[in-house]
Design an enzyme around this catalytic site. Sequence first.
Site, mmCIF file in Angstrom:
data_model
loop_
_atom_site.group_PDB
_atom_site.id
_atom_site.type_symbol
_atom_site.label_atom_id
_atom_site.label_comp_id
_atom_site.label_asym_id
_atom_site.label_seq_id
_atom_site.Cartn_x
_atom_site.Cartn_y
_atom_site.Cartn_z
ATOM 1 N N THR A 186 0.872 -1.186 0.000
ATOM 2 C CA THR A 186 0.000 0.000 0.000
ATOM 3 C C THR A 186 0.903 1.228 0.000
ATOM 4 O O THR A 186 2.051 1.166 0.435
ATOM 5 C CB THR A 186 -0.892 0.050 1.250
ATOM 6 O OG1 THR A 186 -0.035 0.188 2.384
ATOM 7 C CG2 THR A 186 -1.725 -1.204 1.414
ATOM 8 N N GLU A 331 -5.797 -4.005 -0.504
ATOM 9 C CA GLU A 331 -6.157 -5.169 0.328
ATOM 10 C C GLU A 331 -7.282 -5.996 -0.294
ATOM 11 O O GLU A 331 -7.582 -7.080 0.171
ATOM 12 C CB GLU A 331 -6.593 -4.689 1.725
ATOM 13 C CG GLU A 331 -5.459 -4.129 2.575
ATOM 14 C CD GLU A 331 -5.196 -2.638 2.341
ATOM 15 O OE1 GLU A 331 -5.616 -2.110 1.295
ATOM 16 O OE2 GLU A 331 -4.564 -1.997 3.210
ATOM 17 N N LYS A 439 -15.416 16.762 10.661
ATOM 18 C CA LYS A 439 -16.351 16.666 11.776
ATOM 19 C C LYS A 439 -16.651 18.078 12.259
ATOM 20 O O LYS A 439 -15.838 18.712 12.924
ATOM 21 C CB LYS A 439 -15.767 15.806 12.887
ATOM 22 C CG LYS A 439 -15.528 14.397 12.376
ATOM 23 C CD LYS A 439 -15.085 13.438 13.447
ATOM 24 C CE LYS A 439 -14.960 12.053 12.853
ATOM 25 N NZ LYS A 439 -13.603 11.621 12.595
ATOM 26 N N TRP A 444 -21.025 15.118 10.349
ATOM 27 C CA TRP A 444 -19.970 14.792 9.399
ATOM 28 C C TRP A 444 -20.237 15.462 8.051
ATOM 29 O O TRP A 444 -21.364 15.444 7.555
ATOM 30 C CB TRP A 444 -19.892 13.274 9.173
ATOM 31 C CG TRP A 444 -19.314 12.540 10.342
ATOM 32 C CD1 TRP A 444 -19.046 13.064 11.582
ATOM 33 C CD2 TRP A 444 -18.930 11.174 10.385
ATOM 34 N NE1 TRP A 444 -18.517 12.098 12.390
ATOM 35 C CE2 TRP A 444 -18.435 10.932 11.680
ATOM 36 C CE3 TRP A 444 -18.947 10.136 9.454
ATOM 37 C CZ2 TRP A 444 -17.969 9.674 12.065
ATOM 38 C CZ3 TRP A 444 -18.492 8.895 9.841
ATOM 39 C CH2 TRP A 444 -17.999 8.668 11.140
#
Length: 545
Positions: A186, A331, A439, A444
């Site tokens: 990654t 992944e 936030k 959100w």
Amino acid sequence: MLGLMQHYPLLVSSLLEFARTQHRDTPIISRRVEGDIHRSDYSQVANRACQAAHALDAWNIPAGSRVATLAWNGYRHFELYYGVSGSGRVLHTINPRLHPEQMAWICNHAEDEVLCFDLSFLPLVQALQSKVPSIRHYVALCDADKLPVDSGIPNLVSYEQWIAGHPTVYAWPQLDENTASSLCYTSGTTGNPKGVLYSHRSSVLHAMAIAMPDAMGLGAQQVVLAVVPMFHVNAWGLPYAAALTGFTLVFPGAALDGKSVYELMEAEQVTMAAGVPTVWQMLLGYVQSQGLRFNTLRSTVVGGSACPPAMLRTFAQDYGVDVRHAWGMTETSPVGTVNTLKRKHMGLDVQAQHALRIKQGRGVFGVDIEIVDGHGQPLPHDGKTPGDLLVRGAWVMKDYYRSDNPSPLQDGWFPSGDVATIDADGYLQITDRSKDVIKSGGEWISSIDVENIAMAHPAVAMAACIGVPHPKWDERPIVVVVKKPGMALETADLLAFYQGKMSKWQIPDDVVFVDSIPLGGTGKMQKNKLRDVLKDYQLPSAQTV
Ligand code: ADP
């Protein structure tokens, strides 16, 4: 008699042998680093992949050893995908855009034994060499007469010299299908990169899944341009799906600018192309500025980061190109979801279809997706409630490679780090990465939503939304913008553009104009770097609290 089926291991080598017989003369076209166009086909690729496998044997590279590549998309890299994995070694594709220190860290962690590289990366390899003692052999992916003299790299051979004279058939080992086939790290935006080890089984199943009509819709009539790099998550599995379905495969090499990509598409009659939004942005910018059309391109698969709705609309309405928005991660091999409509959606008006198409799509069979709250409880699939996205499946990682940390799985699910909604029809929509979500006063705000609106403004070339500290609301969004060349845009104009497009409290507090936004190794905006650059920035609204 139990009447069971035969055991037929799913191996990368079987894909190649299938293509050798079924699609022998189907073209494999590459723009080389030298700039010229090279033509090969599946039969030649199979022959040469076998030669590469023999060449590894001649060096006594044991089964399971890592053979690394540092290379653009091209036929030699494609041959190594099969020659290395097919013969039981592990292909470790290195992202050349990583920081050299990170690259050395990765090679040492993987304990690579062989490194095959394009000559454009010679300076990188020269710098890397003394730092990675495990690498015993270096192969330059070039003709014998192009091999640099005095490179300073011990025993450097050209790929053509290396494979020459070896037999063009190989007795591929009948491996257990769960044997490792390739390794990818990654990008590691935080901390050290993490390795994900794919197996033969997961790679073949993933290839079958992405080829499905409602996924990438791949087949022997397609001409596919793989812009998405083979050095990051196996070019989304296209090198395997190519041999599986026998499409004509076009590799762009290092030339990813709009003009080069367009010219290659037209010259080779490309019907389908796959890449990240930043690449399509360069392509569309070129096509628009030159008043051109796509004569053969019918669809693009866009993923890696959110496809701006404005891009999807431009492709569809102005150029008749169907955008398939996809989501995935290293992944997950990487494809998890792809967006195609269902029959019941065909009657919807253009607006409603567009609203659906901008989502990241439905899970393909073999991958399950779920959203949960902070306590791990499943949330409703109502297309509105955002939650932490979990994923599991036949090509989803269990553990990071050689990691000291415990498996990240939670009750068998891999936590993606993304925040998403899922609707009643199974369509996933990524609202943010959990570390990027803003936030504000306990609510959100999706940074992707803020960016998508800015991207729809005709004067905006690129937009990144980040949260900045605020004394009353904790955090407030600002949007950092790169203007299109020669276009004028003021803060007030862009803020006015948001009116009516999102709730008032979600509209960013300010616009910051910059010349460029830092992009990571895979063309994604690096918001952590942007936050560093803007660390002294003060919100105008914060001063009036
Ligand atoms: P990294 O960038 O961490 O190395 P990947 O290249 O594997 O990792 O990127 C995976 C991440 O990219 C996902 O978790 C998600 O945040 C983002 N991503 C991928 N595709 C999309 C998409 N279509 N829309 C929004 N985000 C996406």
